[in-house]
Design a protein around this motif. Structure first.
Motif, mmCIF file in Angstrom:
data_model
loop_
_atom_site.group_PDB
_atom_site.id
_atom_site.type_symbol
_atom_site.label_atom_id
_atom_site.label_comp_id
_atom_site.label_asym_id
_atom_site.label_seq_id
_atom_site.Cartn_x
_atom_site.Cartn_y
_atom_site.Cartn_z
ATOM 1 N N THR A 176 1.049 -1.266 0.249
ATOM 2 C CA THR A 176 0.062 0.171 0.034
ATOM 3 C C THR A 176 0.682 1.265 -0.074
ATOM 4 O O THR A 176 0.392 2.274 -0.600
ATOM 5 C CB THR A 176 -0.870 -0.052 1.188
ATOM 6 O OG1 THR A 176 -0.166 0.217 2.343
ATOM 7 C CG2 THR A 176 -1.942 -1.152 1.210
ATOM 8 N N PHE A 190 0.779 4.265 -2.798
ATOM 9 C CA PHE A 190 0.633 5.732 -2.125
ATOM 10 C C PHE A 190 1.890 6.548 -2.764
ATOM 11 O O PHE A 190 1.597 7.625 -3.235
ATOM 12 C CB PHE A 190 0.838 5.770 -0.544
ATOM 13 C CG PHE A 190 1.168 7.158 -0.058
ATOM 14 C CD1 PHE A 190 0.608 7.954 -0.132
ATOM 15 C CD2 PHE A 190 2.742 7.133 0.371
ATOM 16 C CE1 PHE A 190 1.030 9.304 0.621
ATOM 17 C CE2 PHE A 190 2.999 8.304 1.145
ATOM 18 C CZ PHE A 190 2.367 9.466 1.250
ATOM 19 N N THR A 206 1.237 9.586 -5.457
ATOM 20 C CA THR A 206 1.552 10.907 -5.027
ATOM 21 C C THR A 206 2.688 11.535 -5.268
ATOM 22 O O THR A 206 2.869 12.948 -4.653
ATOM 23 C CB THR A 206 1.274 10.996 -3.522
ATOM 24 O OG1 THR A 206 2.554 10.171 -2.745
ATOM 25 C CG2 THR A 206 -0.208 10.411 -3.017
ATOM 26 N N LEU A 264 -7.395 3.232 -1.270
ATOM 27 C CA LEU A 264 -6.427 4.217 -1.599
ATOM 28 C C LEU A 264 -6.880 4.627 -3.102
ATOM 29 O O LEU A 264 -7.084 5.672 -3.253
ATOM 30 C CB LEU A 264 -4.910 3.484 -1.855
ATOM 31 C CG LEU A 264 -3.980 3.410 -0.621
ATOM 32 C CD1 LEU A 264 -4.604 2.403 0.492
ATOM 33 C CD2 LEU A 264 -2.580 3.011 -1.102
ATOM 34 N N ARG A 272 -9.928 6.993 -2.750
ATOM 35 C CA ARG A 272 -9.707 8.274 -2.538
ATOM 36 C C ARG A 272 -9.066 8.927 -3.724
ATOM 37 O O ARG A 272 -9.362 10.286 -4.130
ATOM 38 C CB ARG A 272 -8.441 8.613 -1.400
ATOM 39 C CG ARG A 272 -9.132 8.278 -0.086
ATOM 40 C CD ARG A 272 -8.149 8.258 1.272
ATOM 41 N NE ARG A 272 -8.748 8.225 2.389
ATOM 42 C CZ ARG A 272 -8.838 9.292 3.270
ATOM 43 N NH1 ARG A 272 -8.141 10.246 3.018
ATOM 44 N NH2 ARG A 272 -9.270 9.006 4.501
ATOM 45 N N LEU A 273 -8.249 8.056 -4.527
ATOM 46 C CA LEU A 273 -7.299 8.744 -5.715
ATOM 47 C C LEU A 273 -8.640 9.031 -6.774
ATOM 48 O O LEU A 273 -8.371 10.044 -7.575
ATOM 49 C CB LEU A 273 -6.482 7.568 -6.126
ATOM 50 C CG LEU A 273 -5.111 7.601 -5.192
ATOM 51 C CD1 LEU A 273 -4.292 6.361 -5.531
ATOM 52 C CD2 LEU A 273 -4.302 8.869 -5.441
ATOM 53 N N GLU A 294 -10.353 12.598 -1.995
ATOM 54 C CA GLU A 294 -9.762 12.995 -0.746
ATOM 55 C C GLU A 294 -8.259 12.826 -0.819
ATOM 56 O O GLU A 294 -7.648 12.143 -1.563
ATOM 57 C CB GLU A 294 -10.295 12.157 0.323
ATOM 58 C CG GLU A 294 -11.822 12.420 0.448
ATOM 59 C CD GLU A 294 -12.250 11.181 1.266
ATOM 60 O OE1 GLU A 294 -12.245 11.409 2.586
ATOM 61 O OE2 GLU A 294 -13.038 10.180 0.901
ATOM 62 N N LEU A 317 -4.576 11.602 0.189
ATOM 63 C CA LEU A 317 -4.028 10.569 0.531
ATOM 64 C C LEU A 317 -2.609 10.499 1.142
ATOM 65 O O LEU A 317 -1.816 11.112 0.736
ATOM 66 C CB LEU A 317 -3.743 9.297 -0.862
ATOM 67 C CG LEU A 317 -3.447 8.093 -0.548
ATOM 68 C CD1 LEU A 317 -4.252 7.288 0.348
ATOM 69 C CD2 LEU A 317 -3.408 7.308 -1.855
ATOM 70 N N ASP A 318 -2.624 9.746 2.128
ATOM 71 C CA ASP A 318 -1.313 10.210 3.036
ATOM 72 C C ASP A 318 -0.669 8.743 3.409
ATOM 73 O O ASP A 318 -1.441 7.809 3.440
ATOM 74 C CB ASP A 318 -1.222 11.167 4.083
ATOM 75 C CG ASP A 318 -2.500 10.645 5.396
ATOM 76 O OD1 ASP A 318 -2.906 9.575 5.263
ATOM 77 O OD2 ASP A 318 -3.205 11.561 5.786
ATOM 78 N N THR A 337 -2.967 6.801 6.135
ATOM 79 C CA THR A 337 -4.243 6.097 5.503
ATOM 80 C C THR A 337 -3.452 4.786 4.811
ATOM 81 O O THR A 337 -4.390 3.807 4.809
ATOM 82 C CB THR A 337 -4.753 7.111 4.512
ATOM 83 O OG1 THR A 337 -5.121 8.201 5.104
ATOM 84 C CG2 THR A 337 -5.973 6.273 3.748
ATOM 85 N N ALA A 338 -2.536 4.788 3.909
ATOM 86 C CA ALA A 338 -2.098 3.680 3.289
ATOM 87 C C ALA A 338 -1.812 2.471 4.335
ATOM 88 O O ALA A 338 -2.204 1.381 4.064
ATOM 89 C CB ALA A 338 -0.967 4.056 2.445
#
Length: 205
Positions: free
Chosen positions: A94, A98, A102, A168, A171-172, A177, A179-180, A183-184
């Motif tokens: 994950t 992420f 990002t 993930l 959100r993407l 929202e 994603l940090d 969260t992952a």
């Protein structure tokens, strides 16, 4: 906008493989810069140096080019983590999702490709195949956990990977929202907890 449902042709080596690589690279560059609406066969032909007649013959148009780019990505090997425990492996998986999406330099290309693929039947089918292939590969981490006795026998490794990565992608590509990393990590932890509890194993009794 849908184009004909054309399945990419077989991909032998040699010159054909070089043409494919050039076309895929050009398609990725164009879709990253211009998105689905700005992607054209003429632009891919100019960037790749492959005549547009060849592109139409082999891939049928823009949607076929997007599908080919996804197929090419699915063909790439994906080294899997092996930390010795499921939660560690899932956290690394994950975190990779992420980190890629990002990253200011790496993220725009897969984001643009997935977004474009959702705009056509051909692209959407290729996207489903891409994720199915990736899930099958990553399921190995759950299968190893079963062998170690960490998970119940019969645990569906593909479902474990889906559970870990779905928050993930939600959100993407759905809510937009932020994603940090936390969260992952949390998504991996929840999937591992669910797997250990037997939620992805066959029901007994």
């Amino acid at each position: 906008m849908n184009e004909e449902n054309r399945t990419p042709t077989p991909r032998p080596g040699g010159r054909s493989a070089r043409v494919r690589a050039d076309v895929v690279a050009a398609t990725l560059a164009e879709v990253t810069e211009k998105g689905y609406d700005g992607l054209t066969v003429d632009a891919v032909a100019a960037r790749s140096g492959v005549h547009k007649a060849t592109l139409y013959r082999r891939w049928g148009g823009v949607d076929g080019l997007i599908a080919e780019a996804l197929t090419s990505s699915a063909d790439q090997p994906w080294p899997l983590p092996d930390t010795g425990e499921l939660v560690g492996d899932l956290r690394l998986i994950t975190h990779e999702v992420f980190a890629v999406f990002t990253d200011p330099e790496l993220g725009p290309t897969p984001t643009a490709l997935i977004t474009a693929a959702q705009r056509s039947d051909v692209g959407a089918a290729a996207l489903r195949a891409f994720f199915a292939a990736r899930h099958r590969q990553a399921a190995e981490v759950a299968e190893r956990a079963v062998e170690r006795g960490e998970l119940p026998a019969g645990t569906d490794g593909t479902e474990v990977i889906r559970a870990a990565t779905a928050p993930l992608y939600y959100r993407l590509f759905v809510t937009g929202e932020p994603l940090d990393a936390r969260t992952a990590e949390r998504a991996a932890d929840i999937a591992a907890l669910a797997a250990r509890s037997g939620l992805f194993a066959p029901e007994t009794g």
